[in-house]
Design an enzyme around this catalytic site. Structure first.
Site, PDB file in Angstrom:
ATOM      1  N   CYS A 182       0.879  -1.281   0.134  1.00 24.42           N
ATOM      2  CA  CYS A 182       0.001  -0.027   0.112  1.00 24.42           C
ATOM      3  C   CYS A 182       0.724   1.290   0.082  1.00 24.42           C
ATOM      4  O   CYS A 182       0.408   2.401  -0.554  1.00 24.42           O
ATOM      5  CB  CYS A 182      -0.976   0.033   1.215  1.00 24.42           C
ATOM      6  SG  CYS A 182      -2.199  -1.386   1.309  1.00 24.42           S
ATOM      7  N   CYS A 322      12.815   4.689   3.807  1.00 23.72           N
ATOM      8  CA  CYS A 322      11.737   4.480   2.928  1.00 23.72           C
ATOM      9  C   CYS A 322      10.465   5.186   3.354  1.00 23.72           C
ATOM     10  O   CYS A 322      10.703   6.230   4.161  1.00 23.72           O
ATOM     11  CB  CYS A 322      11.296   3.196   2.767  1.00 23.72           C
ATOM     12  SG  CYS A 322      10.740   2.150   4.320  1.00 23.72           S
TER      13      CYS A 322
END
Length: 360
Positions: A182, A322
């Site tokens: 996601c 990230c």
């Protein structure tokens, strides 16, 4: 049992007091307090499941709020399990809750899953799903599978009375790092609520014995076309004879013996302010990186790290980042195996944490 609270369920001829009592005596472990786990927990708590445990080590990020609607802006930065259980206690004070503020690992999986009648797998990565599957096969426990991709959701009941397992659906347990989750691919906020609610419904059916279960069947829901498709899922006998967990499932939630030091977002930002020349590797995909990144970061997507690791100066410390801190942790573990002498840092919470603090 509060019969007034559950009177509408008890009145159902195919449910009744007997099923309500089964729910009251049942125990469920929900792995993941995110998009799937929050609606599943809310409805299992609402219908009267007596014992609910929630397992997650993540904290609330602002990017969670569109799809994890039990969380509010005031919850950003707080442990998800703490916030979720506080909400659920207000919803139904009679439920007994267990807060497991940790990620699932091969070291703790069998111990943590052993005490529950049913597992709801609300995780968001392949490694954890294989770990849940293997632990449930060893312990002979059913679990409810749910997953999302683009505008599509999937639900099934796994390992129920010698039925198919997750490995029967996805037999290849190899490198799935290139498959988007996601954070990478995006998701419409309503979809996790729908799939998590379906997971809760299947959990109620397993616990009470009512209805036709999605065991041996995979329900595929296309929300753009509003179609529901059920496909048969065959049993692969060798997948039912797992005797031991693997040491590593390749998922970010998996612990390792490698020495990876985590930095909080504040610690990282202080290092940024002190040294803009520090070596920072952003392991998100190219599209995410182009949408916004740190000015001194080099983009090496996780899926390319093995091929491109020589672009990193192994004689200098390196910090990996990230979107949420999960892929960068996996990248740190991988890089440590490639550069065993290097000092490697991982930014907890990733860009989400930096954005939540207003630093980017």
């Amino acid at each position: 049992m509060d019969e007034l609270r559950y009177q509408k369920q008890i009145r159902l001829k195919s449910f009744g007091r007997e099923s309500q009592e089964k729910l009251a005596s049942a125990s469920v472990l929900i792995i993941g307090a995110g998009g799937l786990g929050t609606p599943a927990a809310q409805y299992l708590n609402g219908v009267g499941v007596g014992k609910i445990a929630i397992m997650d080590q993540d904290t609330v990020a602002e990017s969670n709020l569109a799809r994890q609607t039990l969380f509010t802006p005031e919850d950003v930065g707080k442990p998800k399990t703490d916030v979720l259980i506080q909400h659920l206690k207000r919803q139904n004070p009679s439920t007994h809750f267990t807060n497991i503020r940790k990620f699932l690992t091969p070291e703790n999986a069998l111990h943590e899953l052993a005490g529950y009648d049913l597992i709801v797998d609300a995780s968001d990565n392949f490694g954890t799903r294989y770990l849940v599957n293997d632990a449930c096969v060893i312990l002979d426990k059913p679990f409810i599978y749910g997953a999302l991709h683009d505008f599509e959701g999937q639900v099934s009941v796994m390992n129920y009375q010698n039925g198919p397992t997750y490995r029967c659906l996805f037999p290849e347990g190899g490198d799935t790092s290139a498959i988007l989750n996601c954070d990478e691919n995006g998701v419409l906020g309503i979809l996790p609520a729908l799939i998590g609610t379906y997971q809760a419904l299947e959990a109620v059916k397993v616990l009470t014995g009512i209805g036709e279960l999605l065991s041996g069947k995979l329900l595929i829901i296309d929300t753009l076309a509003q179609t529901h498709l059920k496909v048969g899922l065959p049993v692969v006998p060798e997948n039912q004879s797992i005797a031991a967990l693997k040491n590593n499932y390749g998922q970010p939630m998996c612990s390792t013996d490698m020495d990876v030091t985590s930095l909080t977002s504040e610690e990282f930002w202080n290092k940024q302010e002190a040294n803009r020349q520090q070596q920072v590797i952003d392991v998100r995909n190219e599209g995410e990186f182009e949408e916004g990144h740190l000015e001194n970061a080099l983009n090496i997507p996780l899926s390319q790290l093995t091929e491109r690791h020589q672009e990193i100066n192994e004689k200098a410390p390196v910090t990996l980042i990230c979107q949420s801190g999960m892929r960068s942790l996996k990248a740190a573990q991988l890089l440590q195996s490639l550069h065993p002498e290097q000092v490697i840092y991982n930014v907890e919470g990733g860009m989400n944490a930096l954005e939540a603090e207003g630093w980017v």
